[in-house]
Enzyme design. Structure first.
Site, PDB file in Angstrom:
ATOM      1  N   ASP A 288       0.836  -1.195   0.000  1.00 18.42           N
ATOM      2  CA  ASP A 288       0.000   0.000   0.000  1.00 18.42           C
ATOM      3  C   ASP A 288       0.879   1.258   0.000  1.00 18.42           C
ATOM      4  O   ASP A 288       1.933   1.284   0.633  1.00 18.42           O
ATOM      5  CB  ASP A 288      -0.885  -0.027   1.253  1.00 18.42           C
ATOM      6  N   GLU A 331       1.884  -0.305  -5.018  1.00 17.62           N
ATOM      7  CA  GLU A 331       0.905   0.705  -5.413  1.00 17.62           C
ATOM      8  C   GLU A 331       1.638   2.046  -5.454  1.00 17.62           C
ATOM      9  O   GLU A 331       1.739   2.730  -4.444  1.00 17.62           O
ATOM     10  CB  GLU A 331      -0.259   0.771  -4.409  1.00 17.62           C
TER      11      GLU A 331
END
Ligand SMILES: [Ca+2]
Ligand SMILES: [Ca+2]
Length: 568
Positions: A288, A331
């Protein structure tokens, strides 16, 4: 091996044969074998980058997918008083397990499941300007060492990973290291030496992207500091109540002793994140907010994760799928393959692929318009040049992208064709295959993208079932043929469009030919020398078999889309 496991292997083996298969596998000469004595799948034998570019990844919000256990719906006493689609909605790990056991993911040709983070979330709620919101999405961690009770238990999580592996499906763990969950009246703050007080990120350059709070409510972990810090008192008190304080502290002591790392914030989190890999055997991370912490941290995390994965394999030789290494996908919001390997912060560029990452999410795909061959040619070219040896993951919709490819689901068939036949990994965001609405009355912001899975539409509507069947055929074609996502692309004919993909690597040889707009009924398709005369091909879209003669194949199928591969 359990009887169910054996049956599943037989079913999948039969599926491979029925769909036409890869040369080396069909010839019984797949290189190597896995720890369970089975042949290594050609996609694996072709190497990690080919596997991940050929893979179909199913991304789901666990809270929004399937409610397998109503008894955990009100865990921790959280009220369901959030704004529209901003409270926990009941989906859980038991629901994911149910769909795994039903064969739902197999039917879509899914190679990998990526679930939103499962760690215990903040107990309270916050309003970031889009309404009262709970941590249903999993990105607001309270305790990295516990499973969120609304999603289930540690045993539920283990059952999901084990079941996925029995089905030959890998599991990506969604890992958060950049920030803690928000502070609320029910969720005490982390100590001042763990998190920064501000400022908020301004996204102008490296420092204003990394050393800052993503938003005012998300405390940024001091991943930059090396000075030792103490655990929050409220966290040790929690572990005491849960009867595991001594075990957790002993585990931390052992970790810091083995690694020699200082007791700085990031090393605690690295220890906690990698423990899940060591215990349960996650096959990789989806990192993330990868561009919001130091690239050196990614390298440290990857190193520990690889070690943890090796430890798990050593402890569970009967559960090891094959020799694919631990995978880390980032990401890096806004990155697209057209940018090449370097992500530009404004004042600094970073090549994430040399900092622990094997693959990156492609934020450019959903905005691609224009002819398919332009897209396919560009993507194949970059994957076989600048991005040789690494992987990308394309998507048409995702959980926090407010500009999906098809926001009104006007073209669920076309979106599927485009995504599933593109070079690179394909992310099915839960509901792409059922045209789940991406706009919900009353919802604000990304809540629109996170409605509960529309299983009811599937049960009630022929059109939804037809969309699912389209995605299933494409997914199984991808699953059987790593050349689709990882092969060299060649346009063979512009109108009607015909192209080939060929993958030859590490003893694997796979080739496919796709023809579009061929009309319904009888059709004769030139194969342009991709397959020799006499080759028996199967159209994965219709299941129809034919033989190449005089450089063409004659088929009678109900669809204008034809997905050809060899049958042996
Ligand atoms: Ca539930
Ligand atoms: Ca940060």
């Amino acid at each position: 091996m359990t009887k169910g496991n054996l049956n599943m292997k037989l079913i999948r083996a039969a599926g491979l044969i029925a769909l036409g298969c890869v040369v080396s596998a069909c010839g019984g000469k797949a290189p190597g074998s896995n720890a369970r004595g089975g042949a290594v799948a050609p996609a694996v034998a072709a190497g990690p980058a080919a596997f991940w570019n050929g893979a179909t990844v199913y991304f789901l919000l666990t809270d929004r997918f399937e409610n397998g256990d109503p008894t955990n719906d009100h865990a921790l006493g959280r009220p369901q008083d959030g704004a529209v689609l901003r409270s926990f909605q009941g989906g859980d790990l038991a629901g994911v397990l149910r769909k795994l056991e039903e064969g739902y993911f197999d039917s879509l040709g899914v190679d990998v499941i990526w679930m939103t983070p499962f760690e215990e979330q903040i107990h309270g709620s916050v309003d970031e300007g889009t309404g009262k919101t709970y941590g249903y999405h999993g990105y607001w961690t309270r305790d990295w060492t516990a499973v969120e009770p609304a999603l289930g238990t540690r045993d539920d999580l283990r059952a999901v990973v084990d079941a996925a592996h029995r089905h030959g499906i890998r599991v990506l763990m969604d890992a958060v290291i950049n920030h803690t969950g928000p502070v609320t009246p029910l969720d005490p703050p982390w100590p001042a030496d763990w998190v920064r007080a501000g400022p908020n990120c301004a996204y102008r350059d490296y420092v204003t992207t990394v050393d800052c709070n993503l938003v005012a409510t998300l405390p940024d972990i001091r991943t930059d500091r090396d000075d030792p810090v103490e655990l929050p008192q409220w966290l040790t008190a929690k572990w005491q109540v849960e009867g595991r304080l001594d075990r957790e502290l002993a585990g931390l002591d052992a970790f810091f002793q083995r690694t020699g790392y200082p007791r700085a914030p990031r090393y605690y989190v690295i220890k906690w994140l990698t423990d899940w890999v060591r215990e349960l055997g996650f096959d990789g991370y989806r990192m993330d907010t990868a561009k919001h912490f130091e690239d050196a941290v990614s390298v440290e995390l990857k190193h520990e994760a690889e070690r943890a994965f090796t430890d798990w394999k050593t402890a569970h030789p009967d559960k090891v799928l094959d020799s694919l290494p631990f995978y880390m996908m980032g990401e890096v919001y806004g990155w697209a393959p057209s940018q090449g390997r370097d992500f530009n912060y404004g004042d600094r560029t970073v090549d994430f692929f040399t900092h622990g990452y094997d693959g990156l999410i492609n934020f450019g795909f959903k905005g691609e318009r224009g002819p398919l061959d332009s897209l396919f040619t560009r993507y194949a070219a970059v994957l076989h040049n600048e991005l040789e040896g690494v992987a990308i993951l394309n998507y048409v919709s995702s959980h926090d992208d407010g500009s999906p490819y098809d926001p009104d689901r006007k073209d669920a068939f076309g979106a599927g064709t485009r995504l599933m036949l593109a070079p690179g990994g394909a992310q099915i965001y839960y509901g792409d295959e059922l045209a789940r609405p991406l706009r919900v009355a009353g919802a604000q912001g990304d809540a629109n993208l996170r409605s509960f899975m529309n299983w009811g539409d599937l049960a009630g509507g022929r059109s939804t079932a037809a969309i699912l069947e389209h995605w299933r055929k494409l997914g199984r074609f991808r699953h059987a043929h790593p050349a689709v996502g990882a092969g060299e692309h060649r346009e063979l004919q512009a109108e009607p469009y015909i192209f080939s993909r060929t993958l030859e690597r590490n003893g694997v040889a796979d080739r496919v030919l796709v023809a579009m707009d061929q009309g319904e009924g009888a059709k004769t398709i030139r194969v342009f020398g991709v397959f020799p005369d006499g080759a028996t091909l199967i159209d994965a879209y219709s299941g129809t078999v034919g033989t190449v003669a005089n450089g063409a194949i004659a088929l009678t199928t109900p669809s204008g889309l034809v997905l050809l591969g060899e049958r042996r």
